[in-house]
Scaffold this motif. Structure first.
Motif, PDB file in Angstrom:
ATOM      1  N   GLU A  16     -21.570  16.963  -0.154  1.00 28.29           N
ATOM      2  CA  GLU A  16     -21.134  16.368   1.667  1.00 28.29           C
ATOM      3  C   GLU A  16     -20.366  16.752   1.851  1.00 28.29           C
ATOM      4  N   HIS A 180     -25.377  10.471   7.375  1.00 29.30           N
ATOM      5  CA  HIS A 180     -24.079  10.137   7.245  1.00 29.30           C
ATOM      6  C   HIS A 180     -23.524   9.311   8.604  1.00 29.30           C
ATOM      7  N   ASP A 300     -16.875  15.666  -0.382  1.00 28.73           N
ATOM      8  CA  ASP A 300     -16.611  15.167   1.562  1.00 28.73           C
ATOM      9  C   ASP A 300     -15.223  16.278   2.030  1.00 28.73           C
TER      10      ASP A 300
HETATM   11 MN    MN Z   1     -18.190  13.154   5.071  1.00 30.39          MN
END
Ligand code: MN
Length: 352
Positions: A16, A180, A300
């Protein structure tokens, strides 16, 4: 030499990882400058300043600092996706143009660094037919690895009948949609902004989890049994909720009938990632209720600290064969990323 030193380092694929392109940045900046009321712009206020904020440089960089950070931590690959809120806030034509430009750029990035990057394609639900065409192009022509959708589009979710071509395309292409989070639609966000709870702190997960439940109750998983949805942040709370979802599904009566129980769809049609949730109890709970084949590693980047995520996944007390599935095997399967043991560990040769 002890056992641990003899083992080659495990391949690490982070799933991600945010990126951006100038067209995306410009379009968001223009919305903010025009005084848009979109709640997402609350946290994107930086864009109204004169100079480009440092995190935007980090989003756009795929050749320098990002690779250095990956190398330092032994992260072999980023699965890139256009940063939240993606193209969801734009009018249909601009949204499609930015999505298509982002997909072209991702294909170029993959071609430049085939061992280091894979990519999730964007699409604009504002124009469902064009979205479905772009989804097909992204997989069959550009060779991208799946899709990203930054949750709702003008307060609408993928359960709406007009979005069926999108779900049909994803299922037909056998490519997963990573939902997301973004800030919830304004009526819900307004209840959270008093204490700045509308984004990653809380609002993100309530919106993304609702999105999946809406897809589920639209019977999309019955119509498209191979449809795969990916959720970050250890499943946005849904694994924790499985028993109660089943209980009220069986006892509530007001919800549409489904072929299976909610927990079945969560096990069979959902994949979760560890993005932004470097916490052993939630990982162990996820493993307990979903099993080791449904969880993938994510950082992330550049929003959360890559070092914390890698140190967490390296040290958490789980069997190494499970760690291997989370670190790369599940991502290779779901996103059709070639397993490449030769360049598995750090890919450091590229930057040496
Ligand atoms: Mn994210």
């Amino acid at each position: 030499m002890d056992e641990i030193e003899k083992k080659p380092p495990m391949r690490r694929i982070a799933t991600e990882e945010a990126f951006s392109i100038p067209e995306h940045y410009d379009a968001i900046r223009a919305l903010a400058a025009a005084g848009s009321e979109e709640p997402d712009l609350v946290m994107w206020r930086h864009f109204l300043g004169n100079s480009r904020p440092a995190f935007v440089d980090n989003l756009m960089d795929v050749d320098r600092q990002r690779l250095r950070t990956m190398d330092e931590l032994g992260v072999g690959m980023h699965l890139l996706s256009l940063t939240s809120p993606g193209v969801q806030m734009f009018e249909a034509g601009l949204a499609a143009e930015v999505a298509e430009a982002a997909n072209d750029r991702l294909a170029e990035i993959k071609a430049r660094h085939p061992d280091r990057y894979a990519g999730l394609a964007s699409f604009a639900p504002q124009d469902p037919k064009r979205a479905a065409r772009e989804m097909e192009r992204a997989i069959t022509k550009l060779g991208l690895n799946g899709f990203v959708l930054n949750s709702h589009t003008n307060g609408e979710y993928l359960d709406e009948p007009k979005f069926r071509p999108i779900l049909e395309a994803a299922a037909g292409l056998d490519a997963a949609i990573y939902i997301h989070p973004r800030v919830p639609p304004k009526p819900m966000a307004d209840l959270a902004v008093k204490y700045a709870l509308e984004s990653g702190h809380w609002g993100f997960q309530s919106d993304a989890a609702l999105h999946v439940l809406r897809i589920m109750y639209s019977k999309a998983f019955d119509d498209f049994p191979n449809l795969k949805i990916v959720l970050g942040h250890m499943g946005e709370g849904l694994p924790y909720w499985m028993w109660r979802l089943d209980y009220w599904h069986k006892n509530g009566g007001r919800r549409p009938p489904l072929k299976k129980l909610p927990s079945d769809y969560i096990r069979e049609n959902l994949m979760i990632t560890t993005s932004g949730m470097d916490w052993a109890p939630t990982l162990k709970f996820g493993l307990d209720v979903l099993g080791p084949d449904n969880i993938m590693f994510a950082i992330d980047y550049p929003y959360q600290e890559a070092r914390l995520s890698v140190e967490f996944m390296d040290s958490v007390d789980i069997p190494d064969d499970v760690r291997e599935k989370i670190y790369h095997r599940n991502a290779e399967r779901i996103f059709k990323i070639p397993s490449a043991p030769g360049i598995a560990a750090t890919g450091a040769k590229e930057n040496a």
